[in-house]
Design a protein around this motif. Structure first.
Motif, PDB file in Angstrom:
ATOM      1  N   GLN B   3       0.805  -1.215   0.000  1.00 16.08           N
ATOM      2  CA  GLN B   3       0.000   0.000   0.000  1.00 16.08           C
ATOM      3  C   GLN B   3       0.838   1.264   0.000  1.00 16.08           C
ATOM      4  O   GLN B   3       0.337   2.335  -0.321  1.00 16.08           O
ATOM      5  CB  GLN B   3      -0.912  -0.011   1.217  1.00 16.08           C
ATOM      6  N   VAL B   4       2.095   1.163   0.394  1.00 16.86           N
ATOM      7  CA  VAL B   4       2.998   2.308   0.373  1.00 16.86           C
ATOM      8  C   VAL B   4       4.247   1.886  -0.397  1.00 16.86           C
ATOM      9  O   VAL B   4       4.944   0.959   0.019  1.00 16.86           O
ATOM     10  CB  VAL B   4       3.373   2.770   1.789  1.00 16.86           C
ATOM     11  N   CYS B  23       7.676   8.559  -1.840  1.00 13.39           N
ATOM     12  CA  CYS B  23       6.707   7.527  -1.467  1.00 13.39           C
ATOM     13  C   CYS B  23       5.360   7.819  -2.092  1.00 13.39           C
ATOM     14  O   CYS B  23       4.995   8.999  -2.275  1.00 13.39           O
ATOM     15  CB  CYS B  23       6.574   7.430   0.050  1.00 13.39           C
ATOM     16  N   TYR B  25       1.188   6.372  -1.906  1.00 16.02           N
ATOM     17  CA  TYR B  25       0.262   5.528  -1.157  1.00 16.02           C
ATOM     18  C   TYR B  25      -1.023   5.330  -1.940  1.00 16.02           C
ATOM     19  O   TYR B  25      -1.326   6.070  -2.885  1.00 16.02           O
ATOM     20  CB  TYR B  25      -0.017   6.118   0.225  1.00 16.02           C
ATOM     21  N   GLU B  26      -1.792   4.334  -1.543  1.00 18.28           N
ATOM     22  CA  GLU B  26      -3.022   3.998  -2.263  1.00 18.28           C
ATOM     23  C   GLU B  26      -4.277   4.284  -1.439  1.00 18.28           C
ATOM     24  O   GLU B  26      -5.299   4.690  -1.972  1.00 18.28           O
ATOM     25  CB  GLU B  26      -2.997   2.523  -2.662  1.00 18.28           C
ATOM     26  N   ASN B  27      -4.181   4.056  -0.137  1.00 16.02           N
ATOM     27  CA  ASN B  27      -5.358   4.145   0.712  1.00 16.02           C
ATOM     28  C   ASN B  27      -5.673   5.602   1.045  1.00 16.02           C
ATOM     29  O   ASN B  27      -4.923   6.255   1.771  1.00 16.02           O
ATOM     30  CB  ASN B  27      -5.105   3.334   1.986  1.00 16.02           C
ATOM     31  N   PHE B  30      -5.629   7.124   4.694  1.00 19.18           N
ATOM     32  CA  PHE B  30      -4.415   7.507   5.403  1.00 19.18           C
ATOM     33  C   PHE B  30      -4.402   9.022   5.601  1.00 19.18           C
ATOM     34  O   PHE B  30      -4.648   9.787   4.663  1.00 19.18           O
ATOM     35  CB  PHE B  30      -3.165   7.102   4.632  1.00 19.18           C
ATOM     36  N   PHE B  33       1.503  10.809   7.962  1.00 21.68           N
ATOM     37  CA  PHE B  33       2.592  10.271   7.147  1.00 21.68           C
ATOM     38  C   PHE B  33       3.928  10.571   7.824  1.00 21.68           C
ATOM     39  O   PHE B  33       4.515  11.626   7.646  1.00 21.68           O
ATOM     40  CB  PHE B  33       2.545  10.873   5.737  1.00 21.68           C
ATOM     41  N   LYS B  71      -1.333  11.619  -4.226  1.00 23.43           N
ATOM     42  CA  LYS B  71      -1.086  10.596  -3.200  1.00 23.43           C
ATOM     43  C   LYS B  71       0.388  10.255  -3.125  1.00 23.43           C
ATOM     44  O   LYS B  71       0.781   9.075  -3.170  1.00 23.43           O
ATOM     45  CB  LYS B  71      -1.964   9.370  -3.440  1.00 23.43           C
ATOM     46  N   ALA B  92       2.534   5.272   6.628  1.00 25.42           N
ATOM     47  CA  ALA B  92       1.236   5.936   6.579  1.00 25.42           C
ATOM     48  C   ALA B  92       0.292   5.239   7.531  1.00 25.42           C
ATOM     49  O   ALA B  92       0.414   4.026   7.778  1.00 25.42           O
ATOM     50  CB  ALA B  92       0.672   5.911   5.153  1.00 25.42           C
ATOM     51  N   THR B 103       1.692   1.453   8.097  1.00 26.41           N
ATOM     52  CA  THR B 103       2.013   0.711   6.886  1.00 26.41           C
ATOM     53  C   THR B 103       3.274   1.334   6.312  1.00 26.41           C
ATOM     54  O   THR B 103       3.286   2.525   5.979  1.00 26.41           O
ATOM     55  CB  THR B 103       0.866   0.786   5.870  1.00 26.41           C
ATOM     56  N   GLY B 105       6.728   1.789   3.837  1.00 29.90           N
ATOM     57  CA  GLY B 105       7.337   1.570   2.539  1.00 29.90           C
ATOM     58  C   GLY B 105       8.498   0.604   2.717  1.00 29.90           C
ATOM     59  O   GLY B 105       8.841   0.217   3.830  1.00 29.90           O
TER      60      GLY B 105
END
Lengths: 110, 114
Positions: B3-4, B23, B25-27, B30, B33, B71, B92, B103, B105
């Motif tokens: 997700q990261v 970085c 992210y998808e979510n 979040f 950070f 994002k 994140a 979560t 990276g």
């Protein structure tokens, strides 16, 4: 004054054994965690406790059992250790998402 | 499913140079950070963090830039020093969620050459 302390720092054991890692925090945080860091340095959540209550169990095998006797302590017991359990395990505590980590326990299963 | 996503995996910079780590992210849930710095044999240490209501945060030589629409967020280390040589992790989480799991990276190993 160590904020998050875990023992032991190193643990070498044979396959099939049972072992425990202890963690204590003196920051007064309500939330504590166990994270696993693999050989490629990837960090992943295992468990999260809030006020002694399990909040997150991130699809960890049943051989791993955390126990939180009080808000300041979170221990990790591992049954029937396997080679793949070799990793560095980090305890952490947090206040409003600001997480503080212990120095880690390097577990080597031989 | 990661997700990261963090890049690059490793970075070499001369003393005094700028280190940049990115970085994505998808979510979209979040909203916190942080960046962590980890030295060999030590646990990750919180370096600097940002929430999405600001686009930039600076603490000393460390700056986070944040792009909510893309994002993406990045860490800039200005005037890099040999003592900055470490592995850096972006992360994140959701600020108010019970448990606040981070979560991470995949990490960037930074080497600052004197």
């Amino acid at each position: 004054d160590t904020a998050v302390s875990q023992t032991p720092k190193y643990l070498v054991t044979q396959m099939g054994n049972d072992k425990s890692i202890k963690c204590e925090q003196n920051l007064g945080h309500d939330t504590m965690y166990w994270y696993k860091q693999d050989s490629k340095k990837f960090l992943k959540i295992m468990f999260s406790y809030n006020n002694k209550e399990l909040i997150i169990n991130e699809t960890v095998p049943n051989r791993f059992s955390p126990k939180s006797p009080d808000k300041a302590h979170l221990n990790l017991h591992i049954n029937s250790l396997e080679l793949g359990d070799s990793a560095v395990y980090f305890c952490a505590s947090s206040l409003q998402a600001r997480a503080f980590f212990g120095q880690g326990t390097r577990l080597t299963v031989v | 499913q990661q997700q990261v996503k963090q890049s690059p995996q490793s970075l070499i910079v001369q003393k005094g140079g700028i280190s940049i780590i990115n970085c994505a992210y998808e979510n979209t849930a979040f909203d916190y950070f942080p960046w962590y710095q980890q030295f060999p044999g030590k646990g990750p240490a919180l370096l600097i963090a940002i929430r999405p209501d600001v686009s930039e945060k600076k603490e000393g030589r460390f700056t986070i830039s944040f792009n909510k629409s893309a994002k993406q967020f990045s860490l800039h280390i200005m005037d890099s020093q040999p003592g900055d040589s470490a592995t850096y992790f972006c992360a994140a989480t959701t600020f108010q969620a019970a448990g606040n799991k981070l979560t991470f990276g995949g990490g960037t190993r930074v080497l600052v050459k004197p």
